[in-house]
Design a protein around this motif. Structure first.
Motif, PDB file in Angstrom:
ATOM      1  N   UNK A   1       1.371 -13.174   4.760  1.00 35.94           N
ATOM      2  CA  UNK A   1       0.376 -12.185   4.337  1.00 35.94           C
ATOM      3  C   UNK A   1       0.874 -11.342   3.169  1.00 35.94           C
ATOM      4  N   UNK A   2       2.183 -11.094   3.091  1.00 34.69           N
ATOM      5  CA  UNK A   2       2.728 -10.358   1.939  1.00 34.69           C
ATOM      6  C   UNK A   2       2.524 -11.155   0.663  1.00 34.69           C
ATOM      7  N   UNK A   3       2.822 -12.450   0.699  1.00 32.86           N
ATOM      8  CA  UNK A   3       2.636 -13.281  -0.492  1.00 32.86           C
ATOM      9  C   UNK A   3       1.176 -13.325  -0.887  1.00 32.86           C
ATOM     10  N   UNK A   4       0.315 -13.598   0.082  1.00 38.15           N
ATOM     11  CA  UNK A   4      -1.122 -13.675  -0.209  1.00 38.15           C
ATOM     12  C   UNK A   4      -1.621 -12.340  -0.758  1.00 38.15           C
ATOM     13  N   UNK A   5      -1.238 -11.244  -0.114  1.00 41.70           N
ATOM     14  CA  UNK A   5      -1.685  -9.935  -0.571  1.00 41.70           C
ATOM     15  C   UNK A   5      -1.216  -9.621  -1.976  1.00 41.70           C
ATOM     16  N   UNK A   6       0.049  -9.925  -2.265  1.00 45.37           N
ATOM     17  CA  UNK A   6       0.596  -9.624  -3.589  1.00 45.37           C
ATOM     18  C   UNK A   6      -0.054 -10.401  -4.700  1.00 45.37           C
ATOM     19  N   UNK A   7      -0.460 -11.647  -4.418  1.00 48.15           N
ATOM     20  CA  UNK A   7      -1.121 -12.480  -5.431  1.00 48.15           C
ATOM     21  C   UNK A   7      -2.590 -12.091  -5.575  1.00 48.15           C
ATOM     22  N   UNK A   8      -3.327 -12.105  -4.483  1.00 44.96           N
ATOM     23  CA  UNK A   8      -4.772 -11.827  -4.548  1.00 44.96           C
ATOM     24  C   UNK A   8      -5.035 -10.367  -4.912  1.00 44.96           C
ATOM     25  N   UNK A   9      -4.119  -9.493  -4.513  1.00 44.84           N
ATOM     26  CA  UNK A   9      -4.301  -8.074  -4.818  1.00 44.84           C
ATOM     27  C   UNK A   9      -4.319  -7.759  -6.297  1.00 44.84           C
TER      28      UNK A   9
ATOM     29  N   UNK B   1      -9.244 -16.178  -4.086  1.00 52.53           N
ATOM     30  CA  UNK B   1      -8.579 -15.357  -5.102  1.00 52.53           C
ATOM     31  C   UNK B   1      -9.340 -14.092  -5.460  1.00 52.53           C
ATOM     32  N   UNK B   2     -10.625 -14.018  -5.179  1.00 55.19           N
ATOM     33  CA  UNK B   2     -11.385 -12.798  -5.465  1.00 55.19           C
ATOM     34  C   UNK B   2     -11.877 -12.121  -4.198  1.00 55.19           C
ATOM     35  N   UNK B   3     -11.216 -12.380  -3.069  1.00 56.26           N
ATOM     36  CA  UNK B   3     -11.633 -11.819  -1.782  1.00 56.26           C
ATOM     37  C   UNK B   3     -10.388 -11.408  -1.012  1.00 56.26           C
ATOM     38  N   UNK B   4      -9.914 -10.201  -1.261  1.00 58.79           N
ATOM     39  CA  UNK B   4      -8.675  -9.734  -0.638  1.00 58.79           C
ATOM     40  C   UNK B   4      -8.753  -9.751   0.886  1.00 58.79           C
ATOM     41  N   UNK B   5      -9.765  -9.134   1.504  1.00 60.89           N
ATOM     42  CA  UNK B   5      -9.815  -9.199   2.973  1.00 60.89           C
ATOM     43  C   UNK B   5      -9.957 -10.633   3.485  1.00 60.89           C
ATOM     44  N   UNK B   6     -10.801 -11.437   2.829  1.00 59.09           N
ATOM     45  CA  UNK B   6     -10.987 -12.813   3.276  1.00 59.09           C
ATOM     46  C   UNK B   6      -9.712 -13.621   3.217  1.00 59.09           C
ATOM     47  N   UNK B   7      -8.912 -13.403   2.178  1.00 55.66           N
ATOM     48  CA  UNK B   7      -7.646 -14.123   2.041  1.00 55.66           C
ATOM     49  C   UNK B   7      -6.701 -13.772   3.181  1.00 55.66           C
ATOM     50  N   UNK B   8      -6.616 -12.492   3.510  1.00 53.41           N
ATOM     51  CA  UNK B   8      -5.684 -12.083   4.552  1.00 53.41           C
ATOM     52  C   UNK B   8      -6.170 -12.476   5.944  1.00 53.41           C
ATOM     53  N   UNK B   9      -7.483 -12.460   6.159  1.00 50.32           N
ATOM     54  CA  UNK B   9      -7.990 -12.939   7.451  1.00 50.32           C
ATOM     55  C   UNK B   9      -7.735 -14.434   7.605  1.00 50.32           C
ATOM     56  N   UNK B  10      -7.851 -15.186   6.528  1.00 46.66           N
ATOM     57  CA  UNK B  10      -7.575 -16.627   6.598  1.00 46.66           C
ATOM     58  C   UNK B  10      -6.106 -16.873   6.921  1.00 46.66           C
ATOM     59  N   UNK B  11      -5.209 -16.157   6.243  1.00 44.99           N
ATOM     60  CA  UNK B  11      -3.785 -16.299   6.533  1.00 44.99           C
ATOM     61  C   UNK B  11      -3.480 -15.890   7.963  1.00 44.99           C
ATOM     62  N   UNK B  12      -4.143 -14.829   8.420  1.00 45.64           N
ATOM     63  CA  UNK B  12      -3.907 -14.343   9.778  1.00 45.64           C
ATOM     64  C   UNK B  12      -4.380 -15.344  10.824  1.00 45.64           C
ATOM     65  N   UNK B  13      -5.522 -15.957  10.589  1.00 46.04           N
ATOM     66  CA  UNK B  13      -6.052 -16.913  11.555  1.00 46.04           C
ATOM     67  C   UNK B  13      -5.079 -18.054  11.780  1.00 46.04           C
ATOM     68  N   UNK B  14      -4.518 -18.570  10.684  1.00 45.39           N
ATOM     69  CA  UNK B  14      -3.553 -19.666  10.805  1.00 45.39           C
ATOM     70  C   UNK B  14      -2.252 -19.183  11.427  1.00 45.39           C
ATOM     71  N   UNK B  15      -1.797 -18.020  11.011  1.00 42.51           N
ATOM     72  CA  UNK B  15      -0.527 -17.518  11.507  1.00 42.51           C
ATOM     73  C   UNK B  15      -0.545 -17.195  12.984  1.00 42.51           C
ATOM     74  N   UNK B  16      -1.637 -16.597  13.455  1.00 46.77           N
ATOM     75  CA  UNK B  16      -1.731 -16.250  14.875  1.00 46.77           C
ATOM     76  C   UNK B  16      -1.791 -17.512  15.724  1.00 46.77           C
ATOM     77  N   UNK B  17      -2.477 -18.533  15.242  1.00 53.50           N
ATOM     78  CA  UNK B  17      -2.587 -19.764  16.021  1.00 53.50           C
ATOM     79  C   UNK B  17      -1.297 -20.570  15.980  1.00 53.50           C
TER      80      UNK B  17
END
Length: 301
Positions: free
Chosen positions: A268-276, A243-259
């Motif tokens: 990533x939109x949801x994660x970005x909108x909340x953590x942002x 919740x306090x790491x915008x890049x980390x949150x999106x990289x985590x979402x990306x890692x799962x999504x790409x796999x």
């Protein structure tokens, strides 16, 4: 504009910009070099173009800016006026907005989708984080307004619950209080109606012991069905963990999504909108801002 409205608009504008960055980042990773970018954790070159997630979130923000609340007729009118088929709308939303443009009534069109069941997709959830940020001073009202915003396109209980869950998460995050991951999801659960989305968020809370987003996505789903039930729980797990790491949150979402595949731009939109909502100074990291397509000129930010 009163001080209170100005504060609300400022919070929501930050969330909207972060949502757009997450959406555009996720969409960019769907291109052939996306997996390599995630493996190396290197931002892919821009420009990153956002999708329907951002386009519809802009209309949510614009209605709040003008009305201070969700005016459902104005919201649907905004969705229809700014609809761009090239932004990747789902077939059902595409049909609904085209029908509204042709003079149809959303009150009849939305509940008639999917044989009268209504849409249980993640479309209402993907666009709602700025609304949660707007109502950060009244989480119960954030939940109520989120439900109103959802029902103009998504009348299935899952579609509504997904929007409520994301809006409440954004509201809680935007307060700026110190957050514990479990307490964060506890407060979300306090406001989400019973059903499969709430069960998924409860499962996400139980999985906070894990640090592996790919393993968690395998349990919860990460948008493969393009439904609120398999998109929102994982997105909120990611937001709770980072919740306090915008890049980390999106990289985590990306890692799962790409796999795992799935609806990566929406996750990533949801994660970005909340953590942002918790970005220091309300500013996106410069390297993310430069790569992200600017918001449309009609948005009053």
């Amino acid at each position: 504009m009163s001080t209170n409205v100005s504060t609300r608009a400022g919070r929501a504008a930050v969330s909207l910009s972060a949502l757009a960055a997450g959406d555009a980042f996720g969409a960019r990773l769907l291109e052939p070099d996306g997996a390599q970018a995630v493996r190396g954790r290197v931002l892919p070159p821009g420009p990153w173009e956002w999708t329907d997630d951002t386009e519809m979130a802009c209309s949510v923000y614009a209605v709040l800016y003008r009305c201070g609340r969700v005016d459902q007729d104005a919201l649907v009118a905004g969705f229809a006026a700014h609809y761009d088929a090239l932004r990747g709308y789902h077939r059902a939303t595409d049909h609904l907005l085209r029908s509204v443009r042709a003079g149809g009534d959303w009150r009849a069109l939305a509940p008639a989708q999917f044989g009268g069941a209504g849409s249980w997709g993640s479309g209402a959830a993907m666009r709602v984080a700025p609304l949660g940020a707007w109502f950060a001073d009244d989480v119960a009202e954030a939940a109520r307004q989120a439900a109103l915003s959802a029902r103009v396109t998504h009348t299935h209980p899952d579609g509504v619950a997904g929007a409520v869950a994301v809006a409440v998460a954004a509201a809680v995050a935007a307060r700026g209080d110190p957050l514990g991951s479990h307490e964060f999801l506890d407060e979300v659960l306090d406001h989400v109606p019973s059903g499969t989305v709430r069960e998924g968020v409860a499962d996400a809370r139980a999985l906070l012991i894990s640090a592996d987003p790919c393993a968690v996505a395998a349990e919860l789903g990460c948008g493969e069905l393009i439904g609120a039930r398999d998109t929102v729980p994982f997105a909120l797990w990611t937001a709770a963990k980072h919740h306090d790491d915008f890049p980390g949150a999106l990289w985590a979402a990306a890692a799962a999504g790409v796999r795992a595949g799935g609806d990566l731009d929406t996750t990533c939109a949801i994660v970005g909108g909340v953590v942002g909502t918790r970005l220091p100074g309300g500013r996106l990291p410069e390297e993310w801002r430069r790569r992200t397509e600017p918001l449309p000129e009609w948005v009053p930010v």
